[in-house]
Design a protein around this motif. Structure first.
Motif, PDB file in Angstrom:
ATOM      1  N   THR A 141       0.853  -1.170   0.000  1.00 32.31           N
ATOM      2  CA  THR A 141       0.000   0.000   0.000  1.00 32.31           C
ATOM      3  C   THR A 141       0.896   1.228   0.000  1.00 32.31           C
ATOM      4  O   THR A 141       2.121   1.097  -0.045  1.00 32.31           O
ATOM      5  N   GLU A 142       0.301   2.387   0.009  1.00 30.85           N
ATOM      6  CA  GLU A 142       1.087   3.614   0.034  1.00 30.85           C
ATOM      7  C   GLU A 142       0.240   4.722   0.621  1.00 30.85           C
ATOM      8  O   GLU A 142      -0.918   4.512   0.956  1.00 30.85           O
ATOM      9  N   ALA A 143       0.846   5.862   0.736  1.00 31.78           N
ATOM     10  CA  ALA A 143       0.121   7.036   1.211  1.00 31.78           C
ATOM     11  C   ALA A 143       0.332   8.160   0.217  1.00 31.78           C
ATOM     12  O   ALA A 143       1.372   8.242  -0.441  1.00 31.78           O
ATOM     13  N   ARG A 144      -0.678   8.978   0.109  1.00 31.27           N
ATOM     14  CA  ARG A 144      -0.573  10.174  -0.715  1.00 31.27           C
ATOM     15  C   ARG A 144      -0.561  11.378   0.236  1.00 31.27           C
ATOM     16  O   ARG A 144      -1.595  11.962   0.516  1.00 31.27           O
ATOM     17  N   PRO A 145       0.621  11.729   0.731  1.00 30.38           N
ATOM     18  CA  PRO A 145       0.712  12.856   1.662  1.00 30.38           C
ATOM     19  C   PRO A 145       0.771  14.179   0.928  1.00 30.38           C
ATOM     20  O   PRO A 145       0.891  14.234  -0.298  1.00 30.38           O
ATOM     21  N   VAL A 146       0.705  15.237   1.692  1.00 31.74           N
ATOM     22  CA  VAL A 146       0.999  16.573   1.176  1.00 31.74           C
ATOM     23  C   VAL A 146       2.457  16.864   1.536  1.00 31.74           C
ATOM     24  O   VAL A 146       2.822  16.835   2.705  1.00 31.74           O
ATOM     25  N   PHE A 147       3.277  17.092   0.526  1.00 32.01           N
ATOM     26  CA  PHE A 147       4.657  17.513   0.773  1.00 32.01           C
ATOM     27  C   PHE A 147       4.654  19.009   1.047  1.00 32.01           C
ATOM     28  O   PHE A 147       3.934  19.766   0.386  1.00 32.01           O
ATOM     29  N   TYR A 148       5.481  19.437   2.001  1.00 32.63           N
ATOM     30  CA  TYR A 148       5.619  20.871   2.244  1.00 32.63           C
ATOM     31  C   TYR A 148       7.103  21.234   2.203  1.00 32.63           C
ATOM     32  O   TYR A 148       7.963  20.460   2.627  1.00 32.63           O
ATOM     33  N   LYS A 152      12.750  -0.752  -1.812  1.00 31.44           N
ATOM     34  CA  LYS A 152      13.177  -0.552  -3.203  1.00 31.44           C
ATOM     35  C   LYS A 152      12.234   0.380  -3.956  1.00 31.44           C
ATOM     36  O   LYS A 152      12.665   1.139  -4.825  1.00 31.44           O
ATOM     37  N   THR A 153      10.953   0.327  -3.626  1.00 30.28           N
ATOM     38  CA  THR A 153       9.958   1.047  -4.428  1.00 30.28           C
ATOM     39  C   THR A 153       9.233   2.162  -3.667  1.00 30.28           C
ATOM     40  O   THR A 153       8.338   2.797  -4.220  1.00 30.28           O
ATOM     41  N   PHE A 154       9.581   2.380  -2.402  1.00 26.79           N
ATOM     42  CA  PHE A 154       8.949   3.405  -1.557  1.00 26.79           C
ATOM     43  C   PHE A 154       7.440   3.174  -1.412  1.00 26.79           C
ATOM     44  O   PHE A 154       6.627   4.020  -1.758  1.00 26.79           O
ATOM     45  N   HIS A 155       7.117   1.998  -0.900  1.00 21.52           N
ATOM     46  CA  HIS A 155       5.735   1.672  -0.568  1.00 21.52           C
ATOM     47  C   HIS A 155       5.645   1.322   0.908  1.00 21.52           C
ATOM     48  O   HIS A 155       6.663   1.185   1.599  1.00 21.52           O
ATOM     49  N   LEU A 156       4.429   1.147   1.391  1.00 20.20           N
ATOM     50  CA  LEU A 156       4.194   0.835   2.790  1.00 20.20           C
ATOM     51  C   LEU A 156       3.772  -0.620   2.957  1.00 20.20           C
ATOM     52  O   LEU A 156       3.142  -1.201   2.064  1.00 20.20           O
ATOM     53  N   PRO A 157       4.086  -1.232   4.105  1.00 19.37           N
ATOM     54  CA  PRO A 157       3.701  -2.618   4.356  1.00 19.37           C
ATOM     55  C   PRO A 157       2.207  -2.750   4.625  1.00 19.37           C
ATOM     56  O   PRO A 157       1.554  -1.775   5.006  1.00 19.37           O
ATOM     57  N   VAL A 158       1.717  -3.964   4.446  1.00 15.44           N
ATOM     58  CA  VAL A 158       0.293  -4.203   4.685  1.00 15.44           C
ATOM     59  C   VAL A 158       0.042  -4.809   6.058  1.00 15.44           C
ATOM     60  O   VAL A 158      -1.091  -4.867   6.520  1.00 15.44           O
ATOM     61  N   THR A 211      12.707   7.703   5.007  1.00  6.04           N
ATOM     62  CA  THR A 211      11.418   8.196   4.504  1.00  6.04           C
ATOM     63  C   THR A 211      10.240   7.392   5.034  1.00  6.04           C
ATOM     64  O   THR A 211       9.305   7.927   5.622  1.00  6.04           O
ATOM     65  N   LEU A 212      10.293   6.094   4.850  1.00  5.57           N
ATOM     66  CA  LEU A 212       9.139   5.248   5.119  1.00  5.57           C
ATOM     67  C   LEU A 212       8.746   5.195   6.585  1.00  5.57           C
ATOM     68  O   LEU A 212       7.556   5.180   6.913  1.00  5.57           O
ATOM     69  N   GLY A 213       9.752   5.157   7.459  1.00  6.64           N
ATOM     70  CA  GLY A 213       9.448   5.077   8.879  1.00  6.64           C
ATOM     71  C   GLY A 213       8.639   6.255   9.387  1.00  6.64           C
ATOM     72  O   GLY A 213       7.909   6.140  10.373  1.00  6.64           O
ATOM     73  N   LYS A 214       8.735   7.391   8.698  1.00  7.93           N
ATOM     74  CA  LYS A 214       8.028   8.603   9.132  1.00  7.93           C
ATOM     75  C   LYS A 214       6.567   8.649   8.697  1.00  7.93           C
ATOM     76  O   LYS A 214       5.794   9.452   9.221  1.00  7.93           O
ATOM     77  N   VAL A 215       6.206   7.840   7.720  1.00 10.35           N
ATOM     78  CA  VAL A 215       4.846   7.934   7.191  1.00 10.35           C
ATOM     79  C   VAL A 215       4.020   6.669   7.399  1.00 10.35           C
ATOM     80  O   VAL A 215       2.868   6.603   6.965  1.00 10.35           O
ATOM     81  N   ALA A 216       4.583   5.671   8.049  1.00 11.14           N
ATOM     82  CA  ALA A 216       3.852   4.420   8.262  1.00 11.14           C
ATOM     83  C   ALA A 216       2.534   4.653   8.984  1.00 11.14           C
ATOM     84  O   ALA A 216       1.540   3.965   8.731  1.00 11.14           O
TER      85      ALA A 216
END
Length: 465
Positions: free
Chosen positions: A163-170, A380-386, A401-406
């Motif tokens: 899965t992934e997230a669609r955040p707002v980058f600032y 490798k692909t910048f996705h999130l675990p399920v 990167t990933l640890g901050k948005v899980a």
């Protein structure tokens, strides 16, 4: 009459060519699935994906090694071999290719696809339900909300792959120029999470940055039709799908607010006047070169920015650079104290209704959910675990990167699995484009949208005033 005859002939020729391609382009997906070698039955399971994320099928090969060890320990004279392939083409072509291959009985046993395709795959009897996965040990710690993305008509139809997230980058540099301290900059995601910083606050801050000449634009969103736009409708309390009636929903109050939002940021010139007509490469250049304060993006964009020379001076930028200069937050709530959100687009494994080895395939899909395999793919692909086990894997948690948005998986929403959704999505995008270009007011766009959807979806549409 002659023109119609020629047109019909050309159409038949086209279908024949596509069928030939479907049958010949991928010899690795042979329908012969097992042979006897030295007394051991070799069962061939075919898996297919599309796009550049090859770990989606490569991990199945590794899962097969685990399965073979399991089968040997059980004293069974069976070994599994996974044959993989990746389709290069549009998602629409990928779907058509599968349907044609299915008709020719040359389809893969495992078809990896976006969760929103489950509706037509299930309704067309192309795939089998996988309800037992939810009871398996490997999927016992799935983030509960993710099951919604693979549920349709009361059944589970896909094994969650990522899965992934669609955040707002600032842009942190812009906030620094606005006088924000490092503590204020770093705490912004938490303020959004708590409902303290709203969508209106985001718009006002974008205005301030633009007025002071710190950015060329205040806000950037994707230039083409896509899932992100529906997140804004959800933010205003809207729903797009009614699972009980299995209908697409036009929630007029929420959609009008959705259109008003895009109309407002266009009127205030916070977005480029031709945003919905721009190329993706231009979007990425605007973001990494600090020409906007906010960007509605996806975490995989960190991967994108490291692959091409988008930065005017540095060219490619790595994840460390991104995290030094850009922060990521949820989409702020529409009201103070409200719940922020994001939108996810889980990729899933579906199982062909014609597979000769459903039980082996299902066990393979359980094993591929191992945290180590998830982590390899995600990094490798910048996705999130399920699964929570995947989120707790040391390598995943250590990723800059990933640890901050899980945590965003707890705030996510999804697209409906209904086969009529692509028409809905396209019509809404056209309405957004019309209001941003100043061709229609939100009220006019909504009125035309209602007529369009009634024509496109008929009795598949439910209208809520």
């Amino acid at each position: 009459m002659k023109k119609r005859l020629i047109s019909n002939i050309l159409f038949v020729v086209f279908i024949c060519v596509v069928l030939i391609i479907a049958g010949c382009e991928q010899p690795s997906l042979s329908k012969k699935s097992s042979t006897d070698v030295d007394g051991t039955k070799i069962v061939t399971i075919r898996a297919q994906t599309a796009g550049a994320e090859l770990t989606r099928v490569e991990n199945l090969v590794k899962a097969a090694e685990m399965l073979n060890k399991e089968l040997k320990e059980q004293g069974k004279d069976i070994q599994v071999k996974v044959q993989t392939s990746s389709f290069n083409g549009s998602w629409e072509e990928y779907a058509k290719q599968f349907m044609l291959a299915f008709k020719a009985k040359k389809e893969p046993d495992i078809y990896a696809t976006g969760h929103e395709n489950i509706g037509w795959l299930a309704d067309g009897n192309y795939i089998i339900p996988l309800d037992e996965l939810k009871k398996s040990k490997e999927y016992s710690d799935v983030f509960p909300k993710l099951w919604e993305s693979v549920t349709y008509r009361g059944h589970i139809w896909g094994a969650l792959q990522d899965t992934e997230a669609r955040p707002v980058f600032y842009n942190k540099d812009v906030l620094r120029k606005l006088g924000w301290s490092e503590e204020e900059i770093d705490s912004l995601p938490e303020k959004v999470r708590n409902g303290e910083f709203t969508l209106e606050d985001m718009t006002k801050l974008a205005e301030e940055a633009k007025t002071k000449g710190l950015v060329q634009y205040g806000i950037i969103h994707r230039p083409v039709d896509g899932p992100d736009f529906q997140a804004i409708a959800y933010n205003f309390g809207g729903k797009v799908y009614d699972p009980e009636e299995n209908k697409i929903v036009l929630d007029k109050k929420a959609v009008e607010k959705q259109l008003n939002y895009y109309y407002e940021i266009a009127k205030k010139k916070l977005i480029p006047s031709n945003l919905t007509q721009m190329e993706w490469s231009n979007i990425h250049k605007i973001v990494v070169n600090g020409k906007t304060l906010f960007y509605y993006g996806g975490i995989w964009n960190v991967f994108n920015w490291g692959q091409d020379n988008f930065h005017e001076k540095l060219g490619k930028v790595d994840a460390k650079w991104v995290n030094d200069h850009l922060g990521m937050m949820l989409i702020p709530a529409a009201e103070k104290g409200g719940k922020p959100l994001t939108l996810s687009h889980p990729f899933v494994y579906t199982v062909s209704a014609q597979t000769e080895h459903p039980e082996l395939v299902k066990r393979l899909l359980e094993l591929v959910a191992a945290p180590a395999l998830q982590t390899e793919h995600n990094i490798k692909t910048f996705h999130l675990p399920v699964t929570k086990g995947g989120a707790e894997h040391p390598d995943f948690k250590a990723d800059v990167t990933l640890g901050k948005v899980a945590y965003m998986s707890d705030y996510t929403t999804f697209l409906p699995n209904h086969e009529g959704f692509p028409k809905y999505s396209k019509a809404v995008f056209n309405a957004i484009q019309a209001v941003e270009l100043g061709k229609k007011t939100p009220r006019e766009a909504l009125k035309d949208l209602e007529v369009q959807l009634q024509n496109d979806l008929g009795d598949q549409l439910k209208i809520v005033d």
